[in-house]
Design a protein around this motif. Structure first.
Motif, PDB file in Angstrom:
ATOM      1  N   UNK A 148      85.873  61.745  15.824  1.00  0.00           N
ATOM      2  CA  UNK A 148      84.544  62.086  16.302  1.00  0.00           C
ATOM      3  C   UNK A 148      83.881  60.898  16.975  1.00  0.00           C
ATOM      4  N   UNK A 149      84.061  59.725  16.396  1.00  0.00           N
ATOM      5  CA  UNK A 149      83.479  58.518  16.990  1.00  0.00           C
ATOM      6  C   UNK A 149      84.177  58.153  18.292  1.00  0.00           C
ATOM      7  N   UNK A 150      85.473  58.435  18.369  1.00  0.00           N
ATOM      8  CA  UNK A 150      86.186  58.182  19.620  1.00  0.00           C
ATOM      9  C   UNK A 150      85.645  59.084  20.727  1.00  0.00           C
ATOM     10  N   UNK A 151      85.403  60.347  20.416  1.00  0.00           N
ATOM     11  CA  UNK A 151      84.798  61.247  21.404  1.00  0.00           C
ATOM     12  C   UNK A 151      83.391  60.774  21.753  1.00  0.00           C
ATOM     13  N   UNK A 152      82.622  60.402  20.743  1.00  0.00           N
ATOM     14  CA  UNK A 152      81.265  59.889  20.956  1.00  0.00           C
ATOM     15  C   UNK A 152      81.291  58.738  21.958  1.00  0.00           C
ATOM     16  N   UNK A 153      82.140  57.741  21.709  1.00  0.00           N
ATOM     17  CA  UNK A 153      82.208  56.570  22.586  1.00  0.00           C
ATOM     18  C   UNK A 153      82.427  56.979  24.035  1.00  0.00           C
ATOM     19  N   UNK A 154      83.300  57.924  24.250  1.00  0.00           N
ATOM     20  CA  UNK A 154      83.684  58.257  25.616  1.00  0.00           C
ATOM     21  C   UNK A 154      82.692  59.180  26.306  1.00  0.00           C
ATOM     22  N   UNK A 155      82.037  60.054  25.569  1.00  0.00           N
ATOM     23  CA  UNK A 155      80.946  60.825  26.179  1.00  0.00           C
ATOM     24  C   UNK A 155      79.814  59.892  26.606  1.00  0.00           C
ATOM     25  N   UNK A 204      82.343  76.097  26.147  1.00  0.00           N
ATOM     26  CA  UNK A 204      83.622  75.471  26.442  1.00  0.00           C
ATOM     27  C   UNK A 204      83.996  74.541  25.286  1.00  0.00           C
ATOM     28  N   UNK A 205      85.300  74.462  24.973  1.00  0.00           N
ATOM     29  CA  UNK A 205      85.737  73.748  23.771  1.00  0.00           C
ATOM     30  C   UNK A 205      86.823  72.729  24.094  1.00  0.00           C
ATOM     31  N   UNK A 206      86.582  71.487  23.647  1.00  0.00           N
ATOM     32  CA  UNK A 206      87.621  70.463  23.599  1.00  0.00           C
ATOM     33  C   UNK A 206      87.949  70.270  22.126  1.00  0.00           C
ATOM     34  N   UNK A 207      89.167  70.647  21.737  1.00  0.00           N
ATOM     35  CA  UNK A 207      89.557  70.613  20.331  1.00  0.00           C
ATOM     36  C   UNK A 207      90.626  69.559  20.119  1.00  0.00           C
ATOM     37  N   UNK A 208      90.430  68.725  19.129  1.00  0.00           N
ATOM     38  CA  UNK A 208      91.431  67.704  18.838  1.00  0.00           C
ATOM     39  C   UNK A 208      92.761  68.340  18.470  1.00  0.00           C
ATOM     40  N   UNK A 209      93.832  67.585  18.703  1.00  0.00           N
ATOM     41  CA  UNK A 209      95.160  68.058  18.329  1.00  0.00           C
ATOM     42  C   UNK A 209      95.328  67.918  16.814  1.00  0.00           C
ATOM     43  N   UNK A 254      89.237  76.043  27.224  1.00  0.00           N
ATOM     44  CA  UNK A 254      89.715  75.463  25.973  1.00  0.00           C
ATOM     45  C   UNK A 254      90.781  74.438  26.324  1.00  0.00           C
ATOM     46  N   UNK A 255      90.608  73.212  25.849  1.00  0.00           N
ATOM     47  CA  UNK A 255      91.642  72.200  26.009  1.00  0.00           C
ATOM     48  C   UNK A 255      91.897  71.543  24.666  1.00  0.00           C
ATOM     49  N   UNK A 256      93.170  71.321  24.360  1.00  0.00           N
ATOM     50  CA  UNK A 256      93.572  70.644  23.134  1.00  0.00           C
ATOM     51  C   UNK A 256      93.816  69.175  23.467  1.00  0.00           C
ATOM     52  N   UNK A 257      93.326  68.282  22.608  1.00  0.00           N
ATOM     53  CA  UNK A 257      93.358  66.848  22.906  1.00  0.00           C
ATOM     54  C   UNK A 257      94.719  66.204  22.680  1.00  0.00           C
ATOM     55  N   UNK A 258      95.724  66.656  23.417  1.00  0.00           N
ATOM     56  CA  UNK A 258      97.037  65.996  23.396  1.00  0.00           C
ATOM     57  C   UNK A 258      96.935  64.765  24.297  1.00  0.00           C
ATOM     58  N   UNK A 259      96.391  63.687  23.727  1.00  0.00           N
ATOM     59  CA  UNK A 259      95.919  62.567  24.537  1.00  0.00           C
ATOM     60  C   UNK A 259      97.027  61.806  25.246  1.00  0.00           C
ATOM     61  N   UNK A 260      98.288  61.891  24.771  1.00  0.00           N
ATOM     62  CA  UNK A 260      99.343  61.146  25.460  1.00  0.00           C
ATOM     63  C   UNK A 260      99.561  61.652  26.879  1.00  0.00           C
ATOM     64  N   UNK A 266      92.108  58.825  25.512  1.00  0.00           N
ATOM     65  CA  UNK A 266      90.925  59.565  25.057  1.00  0.00           C
ATOM     66  C   UNK A 266      89.880  59.654  26.171  1.00  0.00           C
ATOM     67  N   UNK A 267      89.623  58.533  26.808  1.00  0.00           N
ATOM     68  CA  UNK A 267      88.651  58.501  27.902  1.00  0.00           C
ATOM     69  C   UNK A 267      89.114  59.389  29.047  1.00  0.00           C
ATOM     70  N   UNK A 268      90.373  59.276  29.418  1.00  0.00           N
ATOM     71  CA  UNK A 268      90.885  60.004  30.572  1.00  0.00           C
ATOM     72  C   UNK A 268      90.923  61.509  30.307  1.00  0.00           C
ATOM     73  N   UNK A 269      91.219  61.907  29.069  1.00  0.00           N
ATOM     74  CA  UNK A 269      91.271  63.337  28.785  1.00  0.00           C
ATOM     75  C   UNK A 269      89.872  63.951  28.785  1.00  0.00           C
ATOM     76  N   UNK A 270      88.886  63.229  28.247  1.00  0.00           N
ATOM     77  CA  UNK A 270      87.533  63.772  28.239  1.00  0.00           C
ATOM     78  C   UNK A 270      86.971  63.819  29.657  1.00  0.00           C
ATOM     79  N   UNK A 271      87.258  62.814  30.455  1.00  0.00           N
ATOM     80  CA  UNK A 271      86.840  62.823  31.857  1.00  0.00           C
ATOM     81  C   UNK A 271      87.443  64.020  32.588  1.00  0.00           C
ATOM     82  N   UNK A 272      88.730  64.254  32.365  1.00  0.00           N
ATOM     83  CA  UNK A 272      89.414  65.382  33.008  1.00  0.00           C
ATOM     84  C   UNK A 272      88.805  66.710  32.553  1.00  0.00           C
TER      85      UNK A 272
END
Length: 336
Positions: free
Chosen positions: A13-20, A104-109, A132-138, A288-294
């Motif tokens: 959650x904090x990782x998402x917070x940082x990037x938003x 719209x939902x971004x859901x962690x893997x 809906x996107x799943x956070x497969x961050x790799x 994490x940053x790149x996936x949230x931006x996308x």
């Protein structure tokens, strides 16, 4: 302006917070407005641990509306996006409910604890027309994006084999309840299983050996072979019982007809067969940053999340389930 709610304020959650927050500061059309966590009063003053450091240890949450009840947040806020960073077993029902509300939902893997629940999520997204996107961050991590491009453009020829590894000390809390987390296979190893899937498609069959070390936590260490028609030799391993001073490791080695790529200690070395090797120049931004931006760009433009569709993330869950069947049978091949 896309208004965002964050559900879950642990490490991810904090990782998402940082990037938003970073993306908003950079001018992205997004604003984090609300955060919900059952223990929000404790967590806003406490630290959260994970494999990769977050931007801060203690967060100032005074600019945000805080909730300890999801329904209260949803009733009080007009949200366009919600990030779900809750334990795996809570993903499916919540994601479907949010999509049906028009969010719209971004859901962690991983997407869910089972492919059945994952397909329910994907089908709900299709039915509602919401993203809906799943956070497969790799899939968004620079070193793995580089590998993907090398596989796709054939610059070094066809892949002949590869090895992926991920390891750390044991996590804490609900992660060590295998009925909730799915153990190391579903929580940690799924990153590399997803990478194999993203790079090469689904294998015909898998052979996995795995072991439980920590009572009640499911399988804690795994080694899987992925079988493809062209005979490439692929293996992925994970182990979350590497205690002491080990820390965290994610690595890969992929062999091509004309060279190899080796990623370790945060550096990607490219070794062409008939030319000098070199260290690839990569973005310093984490996945994490790149996936949230996308994700934000996709929602804003109304375009589908083609790089990480919910269907492809559920396909990775199906691979993990095949690995579990194989491991439960002493490594016998399990078909997909």
């Amino acid at each position: 302006m896309l208004k965002v709610g964050l559900i879950g304020f642990g490490f991810m959650g904090r990782m998402h917070f940082d990037n938003y927050v970073r993306l908003a500061a950079e001018g992205a059309p997004v604003q984090l407005v609300a955060i919900c966590d059952l223990l929000i009063e404790e967590r806003k003053e406490g630290k959260a641990s994970g494999n990769i450091a977050t931007e801060q240890e203690v967060y100032d949450l005074s600019p945000y509306r805080l909730y300890n009840n999801i329904e209260a947040m949803l009733d009080s806020e007009q949200l366009d996006i919600v990030s779900i960073t809750l334990p795996t077993y809570l993903h499916a029902d919540l994601a479907c409910s949010l999509l049906e509300r028009g969010i719209h939902v971004l859901c962690e893997k991983p997407a869910a604890g089972s492919s059945e629940d994952g397909w329910r999520m994907a089908n709900t997204a299709r039915k509602t027309g919401k993203t809906l996107m799943i956070g497969q961050c790799l899939r968004f991590w620079p070193a793995y994006e580089y590998l993907k491009s090398a596989v796709e453009d054939g610059r070094y020829g066809a892949v002949t084999g590869g090895y992926f590894f991920r390891g750390s000390g044991a996590p804490k809390g609900w992660f060590l309840d295998g009925s909730k987390s799915g153990g190391c296979l579903l929580d940690m190893h799924i990153h590399d299983a997803d990478m194999v899937h993203w790079l090469f498609g689904k294998p015909d069959k898998v052979s996995a050996i795995a072991r439980n070390v920590i009572p009640g936590s499911g399988y804690d260490a795994v080694s899987t072979h992925y079988i493809y028609p062209d005979g490439k030799v692929l293996n992925a391993q994970a182990d979350w019982t590497l205690e002491g001073d080990f820390g965290f490791s994610m690595t890969y080695r992929v062999n091509f007809e004309g060279g190899n790529l080796v990623f370790e200690n945060g550096q990607l070395k490219v070794n062409p067969r008939h030319a000098p090797g070199f260290v690839a120049e990569l973005s310093e931004d984490m996945g994490y940053y790149r996936q949230i931006s996308y994700f934000i760009e996709s929602v804003q433009s109304g375009k589908p999340v083609l790089k990480c569709t919910p269907e492809s993330a559920v396909g990775t869950l199906e691979i993990i389930e095949a690995e579990l069947r194989s491991a439960d049978n002493g490594g016998r091949f399990a078909e997909l």
